[in-house]
Design a protein around this motif. Structure first.
Motif, PDB file in Angstrom:
ATOM      1  N   CYS A   1       9.243  -2.303  -6.912  1.00  0.00           N
ATOM      2  CA  CYS A   1       8.500  -1.241  -6.231  1.00  0.00           C
ATOM      3  C   CYS A   1       9.438  -0.083  -5.886  1.00  0.00           C
TER       4      CYS A   1
ATOM      5  N   TYR B   1       0.856  -1.197   0.000  1.00  0.00           N
ATOM      6  CA  TYR B   1       0.000   0.000   0.000  1.00  0.00           C
ATOM      7  C   TYR B   1       0.886   1.240   0.000  1.00  0.00           C
ATOM      8  N   ARG B   2       0.551   2.192  -0.840  1.00  0.00           N
ATOM      9  CA  ARG B   2       1.420   3.351  -1.058  1.00  0.00           C
ATOM     10  C   ARG B   2       1.373   4.378   0.071  1.00  0.00           C
ATOM     11  N   ARG B   3       0.368   4.258   0.948  1.00  0.00           N
ATOM     12  CA  ARG B   3       0.272   5.205   2.055  1.00  0.00           C
ATOM     13  C   ARG B   3       0.486   4.469   3.380  1.00  0.00           C
TER      14      ARG B   3
ATOM     15  N   ALA C   1       5.011   1.243  -3.602  1.00  0.00           N
ATOM     16  CA  ALA C   1       4.159   1.237  -4.792  1.00  0.00           C
ATOM     17  C   ALA C   1       4.877   0.537  -5.946  1.00  0.00           C
TER      18      ALA C   1
ATOM     19  N   ARG D   1       9.907   3.063  -2.852  1.00  0.00           N
ATOM     20  CA  ARG D   1       9.518   3.433  -1.507  1.00  0.00           C
ATOM     21  C   ARG D   1       8.998   4.877  -1.516  1.00  0.00           C
ATOM     22  N   MET D   2       7.836   5.067  -0.955  1.00  0.00           N
ATOM     23  CA  MET D   2       7.238   6.406  -0.880  1.00  0.00           C
ATOM     24  C   MET D   2       7.839   7.147   0.311  1.00  0.00           C
TER      25      MET D   2
ATOM     26  N   LEU E   1       3.838   2.369   2.407  1.00  0.00           N
ATOM     27  CA  LEU E   1       4.682   3.328   1.689  1.00  0.00           C
ATOM     28  C   LEU E   1       5.498   2.649   0.600  1.00  0.00           C
TER      29      LEU E   1
END
Length: 303
Positions: free
Chosen positions: A299, A254-256, A283, A301-302, A281
Motif C-alpha cells: 500500500c 480506506y484511502r480517505r 491505498a 500512504r495518502m 489514508l
C-alpha cells in the motif's frame, strides 16, 4: 414538504406516517408508506437515511429516527395478519420481470395492484437479489425479508427460480410466450475492481461476490488475517462477516479519513467495537503473489 421527504429517494410521506404512528395507527401508517415503498421492513433496517441527514431536528439535538419508526411500524404489522392493499380486477395481461431484487419486487407489487399478472424470473435459488445475497443476516434477517417478499407474491405474483436470462430464456422468447412487456431488473452485482497489479489471483474476492458466497454457503474458509479495501457499506459488511466466519484479525484499508467514509456511521462504530482495525489514508497498489496465491498487499500512504 419537509426536508426529510424532499430528500427521500422514494418520496415517502414521512411526516404523514410519523403522525399516524404517534396516534397508534400502525396499519394506516404502513399503508401510507407502501404507497411509495413496498419494502419498509427492509428499508427500516438498511436504508442510508438521507431523510435524517436533512432532518430539521438536527438544528436542536439530533435527527428523528425515521428509519427506526418505519421499521417499528412494519414489524408491528408482521404480528398477525399483515395489511393487504386493494387490487384492481384481473385484466389478464401477463408481464415478465427479470430479477427478483428490490426493483423487480417493487415492479411486481405495483403491477399486481393494477390488475396485471406479473411473473418474476430469478437466476438464483432464492428471491431477493442483493437484499438476500449482498446484506448479511445480522443486518437484515432473512426471516423478515421472506415475510416481505411472500407478502408481495401473495398478491398474485408468480416466481420462477433458477431461470437465467440468456441461458434458460431470451427476451424474444418471453414475448413469444405471451408476455406483453418485460421489465429487466438485473441489479448491480459485479464488484468494483481495485485496478491494481495481480488483483485477479486466488485469495482475492470482490466484496459483493464474497457476501453472495457467504449466503450461498460456498465461501472459502476464513482464517488468519483478512484485509478489506474500501469504506462503504459493502466493505463494512465483508469485514464484519469475515470476523464472524473465524478471521483472527480484520483490517479495513480506506484511502480517505473516517469522516469521509460513505458507510453508515453506525456500521463503522460497530466494526470499531468488534475489534476491526481501521487503517485510514492507505491505498493498495499491488497484490503480492507466491505460488499463484496472494500473500500480502503493498500500500501507499495518502497525504
Amino acid at each position: 414538504f419537509g426536508p426529510c421527504r424532499l430528500n427521500c429517494p422514494a418520496d415517502v410521506d414521512i411526516q404523514g406516517y410519523r403522525a399516524l404512528i404517534a396516534l397508534g395507527k400502525f396499519k394506516e401508517a404502513l399503508a401510507l408508506i407502501k404507497e411509495k415503498n413496498p419494502l419498509p421492513s427492509v428499508c427500516g433496517r438498511v436504508c442510508t437515511r438521507k431523510c435524517e441527514v436533512n432532518c430539521r431536528r438536527t438544528m436542536l439535538d439530533g435527527a428523528v429516527g425515521i428509519d427506526f419508526l418505519k421499521r417499528y411500524a412494519s414489524d408491528q404489522d408482521m404480528i398477525g395478519k399483515m395489511w393487504q392493499p386493494e387490487t384492481k380486477p384481473d385484466n389478464g395481461v401477463e408481464i415478465a420481470i427479470v430479477g427478483s431484487g428490490p426493483a423487480g419486487l417493487t415492479c411486481a407489487y405495483y403491477l399486481a395492484l393494477e390488475g396485471y399478472r406479473p411473473t418474476i424470473f430469478e437466476s438464483l435459488p432464492e428471491p431477493g437479489g442483493m437484499l438476500r445475497f449482498g446484506i448479511p443476516e445480522y443486518r437484515l434477517p432473512k426471516e423478515i425479508l421472506d415475510k416481505e417478499i411472500n407478502w408481495i407474491l401473495d398478491l398474485g405474483v408468480e416466481l420462477k427460480l433458477g431461470q437465467t436470462l440468456g441461458k434458460d430464456f431470451t427476451l424474444d422468447q418471453l414475448f413469444k410466450r405471451g408476455y406483453k412487456s418485460v421489465f429487466v431488473a438485473l441489479g448491480a452485482q459485479i464488484g468494483k475492481p481495485m485496478q491494481v497489479e495481480n488483483e485477479n489471483v486466488a485469495g482475492v474476492l470482490s466484496g459483493v461476490e464474497f457476501l453472495k458466497q457467504v449466503q450461498l454457503k460456498t465461501n472459502p474458509k476464513i482464517s488468519g488475517r483478512v484485509i478489506v479495501v474500501g469504506g462503504g457499506n459493502t466493505a463494512l459488511d465483508a469485514a464484519r462477516s469475515s470476523l464472524r466466519l473465524g478471521a483472527s484479525e480484520v483490517i479495513i484499508l480506506y484511502r480517505r479519513t473516517r469522516a469521509e467514509m460513505p458507510a453508515n456511521a453506525m456500521e463503522v462504530n460497530a466494526a470499531d467495537d468488534e475489534g476491526i482495525k481501521l487503517e485510514f489514508l492507505a491505498a493498495p497498489v499491488r497484490v503480492n503473489v507466491e505460488n499463484d496465491r496472494m500473500t500480502s498487499v503493498t500500500c501507499i500512504r495518502m497525504v
